[in-house]
Design a protein around this motif. Sequence first.
Motif, PDB file in Angstrom:
ATOM      1  N   LYS A  31       1.149  -1.404  -0.504  1.00 52.05           N
ATOM      2  CA  LYS A  31       0.039  -0.163   0.087  1.00 52.05           C
ATOM      3  C   LYS A  31       0.984   1.636  -0.144  1.00 52.05           C
ATOM      4  O   LYS A  31       1.857   1.685   0.594  1.00 52.05           O
ATOM      5  N   TYR A  33       1.040   5.998  -0.474  1.00 46.29           N
ATOM      6  CA  TYR A  33       0.515   7.002  -0.074  1.00 46.29           C
ATOM      7  C   TYR A  33       0.494   8.145  -0.709  1.00 46.29           C
ATOM      8  O   TYR A  33       1.539   8.520  -0.444  1.00 46.29           O
ATOM      9  N   TYR A  35      -0.517  12.219  -0.158  1.00 48.80           N
ATOM     10  CA  TYR A  35      -0.909  12.938   1.196  1.00 48.80           C
ATOM     11  C   TYR A  35       0.136  14.750   0.332  1.00 48.80           C
ATOM     12  O   TYR A  35       1.189  15.007   0.173  1.00 48.80           O
ATOM     13  N   GLN A  37       0.545  18.312   1.820  1.00 44.84           N
ATOM     14  CA  GLN A  37       0.207  19.633   2.907  1.00 44.84           C
ATOM     15  C   GLN A  37       0.626  20.629   2.566  1.00 44.84           C
ATOM     16  O   GLN A  37       2.360  20.958   2.179  1.00 44.84           O
ATOM     17  N   LEU A  43      -2.550  17.100   6.720  1.00 43.22           N
ATOM     18  CA  LEU A  43      -2.149  16.470   5.429  1.00 43.22           C
ATOM     19  C   LEU A  43      -3.243  15.997   4.880  1.00 43.22           C
ATOM     20  O   LEU A  43      -4.431  15.792   5.991  1.00 43.22           O
ATOM     21  N   LEU A  45      -4.850  13.488   1.965  1.00 44.91           N
ATOM     22  CA  LEU A  45      -4.567  12.045   1.230  1.00 44.91           C
ATOM     23  C   LEU A  45      -5.098  12.653   0.076  1.00 44.91           C
ATOM     24  O   LEU A  45      -6.492  13.126  -0.242  1.00 44.91           O
ATOM     25  N   GLN A  88       3.464  20.987  -0.118  1.00 41.90           N
ATOM     26  CA  GLN A  88       4.935  19.775  -0.035  1.00 41.90           C
ATOM     27  C   GLN A  88       3.626  18.494  -0.111  1.00 41.90           C
ATOM     28  O   GLN A  88       2.812  18.699  -0.001  1.00 41.90           O
ATOM     29  N   LEU A  90       3.445  14.112   0.102  1.00 41.34           N
ATOM     30  CA  LEU A  90       4.632  13.441   1.173  1.00 41.34           C
ATOM     31  C   LEU A  90       3.791  12.338   0.637  1.00 41.34           C
ATOM     32  O   LEU A  90       2.485  12.190   0.392  1.00 41.34           O
ATOM     33  N   THR A  94       2.650   1.044   3.545  1.00 38.42           N
ATOM     34  CA  THR A  94       2.893   0.059   4.867  1.00 38.42           C
ATOM     35  C   THR A  94       2.303  -1.666   3.834  1.00 38.42           C
ATOM     36  O   THR A  94       2.046  -0.942   3.468  1.00 38.42           O
ATOM     37  N   THR A 103       2.093   0.709  10.641  1.00 37.80           N
ATOM     38  CA  THR A 103       2.740   2.028  10.694  1.00 37.80           C
ATOM     39  C   THR A 103       2.766   2.502   9.483  1.00 37.80           C
ATOM     40  O   THR A 103       3.088   1.336   8.030  1.00 37.80           O
ATOM     41  N   GLN A 104       2.679   3.815   8.825  1.00 37.72           N
ATOM     42  CA  GLN A 104       2.675   4.380   7.839  1.00 37.72           C
ATOM     43  C   GLN A 104       3.826   5.166   7.953  1.00 37.72           C
ATOM     44  O   GLN A 104       3.833   5.290   8.975  1.00 37.72           O
ATOM     45  N   PHE A 106       6.705   7.517   6.171  1.00 41.79           N
ATOM     46  CA  PHE A 106       6.442   8.607   5.532  1.00 41.79           C
ATOM     47  C   PHE A 106       7.827   8.833   4.479  1.00 41.79           C
ATOM     48  O   PHE A 106       9.178   8.819   5.607  1.00 41.79           O
ATOM     49  N   GLY A 107       7.954   9.460   3.527  1.00 41.46           N
ATOM     50  CA  GLY A 107       8.847  10.351   3.118  1.00 41.46           C
ATOM     51  C   GLY A 107       9.242  11.051   3.253  1.00 41.46           C
ATOM     52  O   GLY A 107       9.074  11.279   4.126  1.00 41.46           O
ATOM     53  N   PRO A 108      10.628  12.097   3.030  1.00 41.24           N
ATOM     54  CA  PRO A 108      10.825  13.190   3.038  1.00 41.24           C
ATOM     55  C   PRO A 108      10.169  14.491   3.041  1.00 41.24           C
ATOM     56  O   PRO A 108       9.766  15.628   3.232  1.00 41.24           O
ATOM     57  N   ARG A 111       8.800  19.015  -1.714  1.00 48.24           N
ATOM     58  CA  ARG A 111       8.468  21.181  -1.343  1.00 48.24           C
ATOM     59  C   ARG A 111       8.551  20.746  -3.072  1.00 48.24           C
ATOM     60  O   ARG A 111       9.757  21.546  -3.746  1.00 48.24           O
TER      61      ARG A 111
ATOM     62  N   TYR B  36       1.066  10.324  15.612  1.00 56.29           N
ATOM     63  CA  TYR B  36       2.213  10.170  14.629  1.00 56.29           C
ATOM     64  C   TYR B  36       3.098  11.493  15.880  1.00 56.29           C
ATOM     65  O   TYR B  36       2.112  12.483  15.758  1.00 56.29           O
ATOM     66  N   GLN B  42       9.272  17.587   7.182  1.00 55.95           N
ATOM     67  CA  GLN B  42       9.675  16.078   7.088  1.00 55.95           C
ATOM     68  C   GLN B  42       7.940  15.701   7.349  1.00 55.95           C
ATOM     69  O   GLN B  42       7.520  16.029   7.805  1.00 55.95           O
ATOM     70  N   GLY B  43       7.971  14.385   6.982  1.00 56.27           N
ATOM     71  CA  GLY B  43       7.135  13.322   7.427  1.00 56.27           C
ATOM     72  C   GLY B  43       6.603  13.244   8.237  1.00 56.27           C
ATOM     73  O   GLY B  43       7.593  13.355   8.965  1.00 56.27           O
ATOM     74  N   PRO B  44       5.239  13.155   8.381  1.00 55.76           N
ATOM     75  CA  PRO B  44       4.951  12.679   9.934  1.00 55.76           C
ATOM     76  C   PRO B  44       6.549  10.756  10.091  1.00 55.76           C
ATOM     77  O   PRO B  44       6.317  10.268   9.269  1.00 55.76           O
ATOM     78  N   PHE B  46       5.895   7.544  12.572  1.00 52.30           N
ATOM     79  CA  PHE B  46       5.115   6.936  14.129  1.00 52.30           C
ATOM     80  C   PHE B  46       5.574   7.288  15.752  1.00 52.30           C
ATOM     81  O   PHE B  46       6.772   7.041  15.665  1.00 52.30           O
ATOM     82  N   LEU B  98      -5.587   6.987   6.718  1.00 49.63           N
ATOM     83  CA  LEU B  98      -5.215   7.019   7.201  1.00 49.63           C
ATOM     84  C   LEU B  98      -5.908   8.803   7.197  1.00 49.63           C
ATOM     85  O   LEU B  98      -5.767  10.182   5.807  1.00 49.63           O
ATOM     86  N   PHE B 100      -5.827  12.498   9.073  1.00 45.72           N
ATOM     87  CA  PHE B 100      -4.939  13.592   9.708  1.00 45.72           C
ATOM     88  C   PHE B 100      -6.091  14.906   9.815  1.00 45.72           C
ATOM     89  O   PHE B 100      -6.207  15.300   8.858  1.00 45.72           O
TER      90      PHE B 100
END
Lengths: 115, 110
Positions: A31, A33, A35, A37, A43, A45, A88, A90, A94, A103-104, A106-108, A111, B36, B42-44, B46, B98, B100
């Motif tokens: 999976k 995703y 997002y 932001q 955030l 989706l 941004q 993201l 998962t 847990t998901q 996330f990448g960095p 921007r 989170y 940065q990304g969130p 966990f 999810l 948020f």
Amino acid sequence: EADIYQTPRYLVIGTGKKITLECSQTMGHDKMYWYQQDPGMELHLIHYSYGVNSTEKGDLSSESTVSRIRTEHFPLTLESARPSHTSQYLCASTHSGTGRTETQYFGPGTRLLVL
Amino acid sequence: LAKTTQPISMDSYEGQEVNITCSHNNIATNDYITWYQQFPSQGPRFIIQGYKTKVTNEVASLFIPADRKSSTLSLPRVSLSDTAVYYCLVETGGGNKLTFGTGTQLKVEL
């Protein structure tokens, strides 16, 4: 440490250009995703995928498109960038859980600034 | 998807314990509660997840009362580096998408 990567980290581009934001993960997660932001905001989706050849639109309408040809790769494309796309982006991934949620990771983030 | 409500912001000082409470009145039987942490640009990331009672890991504790309509994230002895936005999420088992909320901006000062 999660192995999920996004490129580019920063992108400044002119209106009307086509751009592709890359996202790759080496964890074998099915999976993935995307997002969006804005600074200081929550955030939203915009796209998700449950596996290869699966793509779904998220809760926030977006003019971007995604593809999932390989498990590890989930690129996002804007055919014609506009200033309203400045934000941004993201990427997350998962593993499908059975019962207990997973847990998901996330990448960095990327921007994007569209002039 | 269960909607969550948490304070917009909190202030604390280094060395103090911080408790952030989240309300999720319409949580479903199969839902888990996840927190989170997100730093600027940065990304969130966990922090902790639980279903009921208490969960503790190396960075935080999560307290969930019997009715599960709320939960409290506890950060022991915060430091300046704990300044971040903290999100409370309720998610159904299976790794689904999810949602948020606005999160809680925690500011830790000297």
